[in-house]
Design an enzyme around this catalytic site. Structure first.
Site, PDB file in Angstrom:
ATOM      1  N   CYS A   1      56.269  60.664  88.867  1.00 31.70           N
ATOM      2  CA  CYS A   1      54.876  59.967  89.830  1.00 31.70           C
ATOM      3  C   CYS A   1      54.394  61.277  90.144  1.00 31.70           C
ATOM      4  O   CYS A   1      55.656  62.065  90.912  1.00 31.70           O
ATOM      5  CB  CYS A   1      55.693  58.705  89.801  1.00 31.70           C
ATOM      6  SG  CYS A   1      56.555  58.872  91.461  1.00 31.70           S
TER       7      CYS A   1
ATOM      8  N   ARG B   1      56.957  51.849  88.334  1.00 25.42           N
ATOM      9  CA  ARG B   1      57.606  52.429  87.661  1.00 25.42           C
ATOM     10  C   ARG B   1      59.250  51.096  88.305  1.00 25.42           C
ATOM     11  O   ARG B   1      59.771  51.028  87.260  1.00 25.42           O
ATOM     12  CB  ARG B   1      58.557  53.126  88.704  1.00 25.42           C
ATOM     13  CG  ARG B   1      57.624  54.634  88.594  1.00 25.42           C
ATOM     14  CD  ARG B   1      58.633  56.262  89.245  1.00 25.42           C
ATOM     15  NE  ARG B   1      59.905  56.024  88.798  1.00 25.42           N
ATOM     16  CZ  ARG B   1      60.666  56.497  87.698  1.00 25.42           C
ATOM     17  NH1 ARG B   1      59.660  57.053  86.865  1.00 25.42           N
ATOM     18  NH2 ARG B   1      62.004  55.947  87.024  1.00 25.42           N
TER      19      ARG B   1
ATOM     20  N   ILE C   1      66.258  63.284  98.382  1.00 26.82           N
ATOM     21  CA  ILE C   1      65.608  62.508  97.342  1.00 26.82           C
ATOM     22  C   ILE C   1      64.917  62.681  95.892  1.00 26.82           C
ATOM     23  O   ILE C   1      65.087  62.853  95.205  1.00 26.82           O
ATOM     24  CB  ILE C   1      65.563  60.863  97.702  1.00 26.82           C
ATOM     25  CG1 ILE C   1      66.574  60.257  98.903  1.00 26.82           C
ATOM     26  CG2 ILE C   1      66.096  59.983  96.687  1.00 26.82           C
ATOM     27  CD1 ILE C   1      68.483  60.172  98.285  1.00 26.82           C
TER      28      ILE C   1
ATOM     29  N   ASP D   1      62.057  57.114 102.321  1.00 25.93           N
ATOM     30  CA  ASP D   1      61.091  56.192 102.385  1.00 25.93           C
ATOM     31  C   ASP D   1      60.013  56.149 103.763  1.00 25.93           C
ATOM     32  O   ASP D   1      59.088  55.893 104.028  1.00 25.93           O
ATOM     33  CB  ASP D   1      61.187  54.733 102.096  1.00 25.93           C
ATOM     34  CG  ASP D   1      61.066  54.481 100.378  1.00 25.93           C
ATOM     35  OD1 ASP D   1      60.852  55.257  99.656  1.00 25.93           O
ATOM     36  OD2 ASP D   1      61.810  54.140  99.967  1.00 25.93           O
TER      37      ASP D   1
ATOM     38  N   ARG E   1      50.055  48.269  97.406  1.00 23.93           N
ATOM     39  CA  ARG E   1      51.143  48.691  97.254  1.00 23.93           C
ATOM     40  C   ARG E   1      51.944  47.904  98.023  1.00 23.93           C
ATOM     41  O   ARG E   1      52.927  46.933  97.272  1.00 23.93           O
ATOM     42  CB  ARG E   1      51.508  49.507  96.650  1.00 23.93           C
ATOM     43  CG  ARG E   1      50.048  50.382  95.186  1.00 23.93           C
ATOM     44  CD  ARG E   1      50.668  50.844  93.986  1.00 23.93           C
ATOM     45  NE  ARG E   1      52.047  50.502  93.530  1.00 23.93           N
ATOM     46  CZ  ARG E   1      53.135  51.569  93.167  1.00 23.93           C
ATOM     47  NH1 ARG E   1      52.689  52.707  92.877  1.00 23.93           N
ATOM     48  NH2 ARG E   1      53.853  51.018  92.298  1.00 23.93           N
TER      49      ARG E   1
ATOM     50  N   ARG F   1      61.786  62.012  88.340  1.00 26.51           N
ATOM     51  CA  ARG F   1      62.645  60.305  88.509  1.00 26.51           C
ATOM     52  C   ARG F   1      62.807  59.812  86.926  1.00 26.51           C
ATOM     53  O   ARG F   1      62.318  58.785  86.561  1.00 26.51           O
ATOM     54  CB  ARG F   1      61.760  59.211  88.988  1.00 26.51           C
ATOM     55  CG  ARG F   1      60.623  59.697  90.489  1.00 26.51           C
ATOM     56  CD  ARG F   1      60.247  58.676  91.289  1.00 26.51           C
ATOM     57  NE  ARG F   1      60.421  57.709  91.427  1.00 26.51           N
ATOM     58  CZ  ARG F   1      59.604  56.376  92.167  1.00 26.51           C
ATOM     59  NH1 ARG F   1      58.496  56.648  92.864  1.00 26.51           N
ATOM     60  NH2 ARG F   1      61.255  55.192  92.601  1.00 26.51           N
TER      61      ARG F   1
ATOM     62  N   LYS G   1      59.510  45.283  99.720  1.00 21.31           N
ATOM     63  CA  LYS G   1      58.969  45.325  98.173  1.00 21.31           C
ATOM     64  C   LYS G   1      59.628  45.515  97.528  1.00 21.31           C
ATOM     65  O   LYS G   1      59.567  44.645  96.685  1.00 21.31           O
ATOM     66  CB  LYS G   1      57.520  46.742  98.472  1.00 21.31           C
ATOM     67  CG  LYS G   1      57.796  47.144  97.452  1.00 21.31           C
ATOM     68  CD  LYS G   1      56.184  47.756  97.188  1.00 21.31           C
ATOM     69  CE  LYS G   1      56.695  49.320  97.482  1.00 21.31           C
ATOM     70  NZ  LYS G   1      58.025  49.725  96.720  1.00 21.31           N
ATOM     71  N   ASN G   2      60.781  46.547  97.977  1.00 20.67           N
ATOM     72  CA  ASN G   2      61.716  46.856  96.682  1.00 20.67           C
ATOM     73  C   ASN G   2      63.044  46.204  96.697  1.00 20.67           C
ATOM     74  O   ASN G   2      63.512  46.358  95.690  1.00 20.67           O
ATOM     75  CB  ASN G   2      62.640  48.101  97.725  1.00 20.67           C
ATOM     76  CG  ASN G   2      61.143  49.371  97.021  1.00 20.67           C
ATOM     77  OD1 ASN G   2      60.346  48.705  96.758  1.00 20.67           O
ATOM     78  ND2 ASN G   2      61.437  50.274  97.897  1.00 20.67           N
TER      79      ASN G   2
END
Ligand code: EPU
Length: 423
Positions: free
Chosen positions: A118, A94, A331, A309, A401, A123, A22-23
């Protein structure tokens, strides 16, 4: 809004195919704005975030064609393009901020809604904007939008020292620098596999980039980029998530397309916890070693460290490990929202600022729980696999998502899981 129902206590066995990241896909797609020629991505994941990025690119004037059930995204951006990324789309995701660098490079101007915070943290975007300003851009915040303008003659190469190895800022600056005049050096750049994947794709498009995967990336600007076809790298976070399924529930599962070098720090922690990971010809095989899981301490860090993540999913595992595990989230400032939900399932967790202390219990118990963000949602499903009885996870739209066909993938390895429509 749908819910997912998991009935725990069953050992898992079988094979799970891992999708494209995804990223990575979310940063590869905006790269289409850098060229008038088509960019085609294969191995794209079928996710709602990818649909949102498609919507955003279309609103900017790109043509996006999804083929093979969404696994191929063919994009083309040959005509005049609009340089305004509207709040209505940006607020949904985002990663929409990743159009800022490409728009500024191609159009000399960009108006991009500030995404806002979020659930996991504030962020901000200061590292992105300071970097672009170092390249000569002027950036102003008006009505919630960043109004960015390149100097006459376009962005200029610069030496940019990041105060933190931000993934998104590295991607934005790298894309902007491909068409800037001169050389850009990003020091303290992010080193994630998604950055290397973006650099690989940009090189196929004609960009001159060196050093990606190291803390210092050098980009020599070129006059134009051309079209390319690029396969999206394997999703290391989806991989790590499904690796935890047999680790939590027992049994043995093979993850197709998995590679240890994508998540080495994570594999080291699994080993200490009592889980074996072996490389096969097709991917990775994961099973519990003998006996109960052991506690491990985890600190999240930028790549190659333990990924934030995977922190929520790892916490789900450690809930039933023997001993006390300490998880430090370095993070994001608010990424323990799964802890109170896990506590509802019988976990013993204390959260103190950025540190969570997990005292292992023998067994979790099914309960109705609520998903608060993408990774938190999947951690509750994982916990449900190990729990006695039924776990009902509500608000699962978060999952769509970032996890394609989540119910199908878990049931493919014999998990008892179904998705139901809420009344
Ligand atoms: N930060 C700043 N200023 C900036 C940019 C970042 O202070 O200008 C801070 C953030 O507030 C955060 C930290 O730096 O505390 C890390 O942010 P980073 O920019 O590295 O993250 P990102 O690019 O916004 C990507 C992933 C996230 C993942 C992080 C960290 C995408 C689309 N998102 O976000 O993925 O957690 O890197 O690895 O690539 C997810 O998939 O669930 C997810 C949240």
């Amino acid at each position: 809004m749908d819910s997912i129902i998991v009935n725990g206590g069953k050992e898992l066995s079988g094979v799970i195919p891992i999708a494209g990241a995804k990223n990575a896909c979310l940063t590869l797609m905006p790269a289409t704005l850098l060229s008038e020629e088509p960019l085609t991505l294969t191995n794209a994941p079928r996710l709602s975030d990818i649909k949102t990025m498609t919507q955003l690119l279309e609103s900017l004037g790109a043509e996006v064609t999804s083929m093979q059930d969404g696994q191929v995204q063919a994009m083309s951006c040959h005509g005049a393009i609009n340089h305004v990324a509207e709040y209505d789309i940006v607020r949904k995701m985002r990663a929409s901020n990743l159009v800022l660098g490409p728009l500024l490079a191609r159009e000399g101007q960009a108006v991009v809604s500030l995404p806002g915070g979020c659930a996991i943290g504030a962020r901000p975007m200061d590292i992105h904007t300071n970097g672009l300003e170092a390249m000569g851009a002027t950036i102003e915040l008006k009505d919630g939008y960043l109004h960015a303008k390149a100097p006459m003659g376009g962005l200029k190469g610069a030496v940019i020292d990041f105060p933190f190895a931000s993934v998104g800022a590295t991607e934005n600056i790298m894309m902007a620098a491909t068409l800037a005049k001169g050389t850009t050096v990003i020091n303290n750049a992010a080193r994630e596999p998604e950055i290397v994947d973006l650099a690989d794709c940009l090189r196929k498009m004609g960009a001159q980039i060196e050093g990606d995967g190291s803390p210092s990336i050098t980009i020599q600007g070129v006059d134009r980029l051309h079209g390319a076809t690029h396969p999206v790298v394997t999703d290391r976070i989806e991989l790590g998530t499904y690796m935890l399924a047999p680790a939590i529930a027992g049994g043995e599962v093979e993850l197709l397309g998995g590679r240890i070098n994508l998540i080495e720090a994570f594999c080291e922690k699994l080993d200490t916890a009592g889980i074996s990971v072996t490389e096969t010809e097709r991917g990775l095989k994961v099973a519990r070693k003998n006996g109960r899981l052991s506690a491990v301490d985890v600190v999240t860090e930028p790549f190659p460290g333990f990924p934030t993540d995977l922190q929520a999913q790892m916490m789900a595992l450690l809930c039933t490990a023997e001993g006390t595990s300490v998880l430090e989230e370095k993070i994001f400032e608010n990424r323990f929202m799964h802890a109170p939900e896990l506590i509802r399932m019988g976990a013993n967790i204390e959260v103190n600022g950025g540190t969570a202390t997990v005292h292992g219990v023998n067994r979790l118990k099914g309960a109705p729980v609520m998903a608060t963000d993408l990774r938190a949602s999947v951690s509750l499903i994982l916990a449900g696999l190990a729990a006695e009885g039924e776990t009902r996870v509500s608000r699962v739209y978060h999952l769509d998502r970032g996890y394609e066909q989540v119910v199908r993938k878990f049931s493919g390895v014999d998990a008892q899981i179904e998705r139901i429509k809420d009344e």
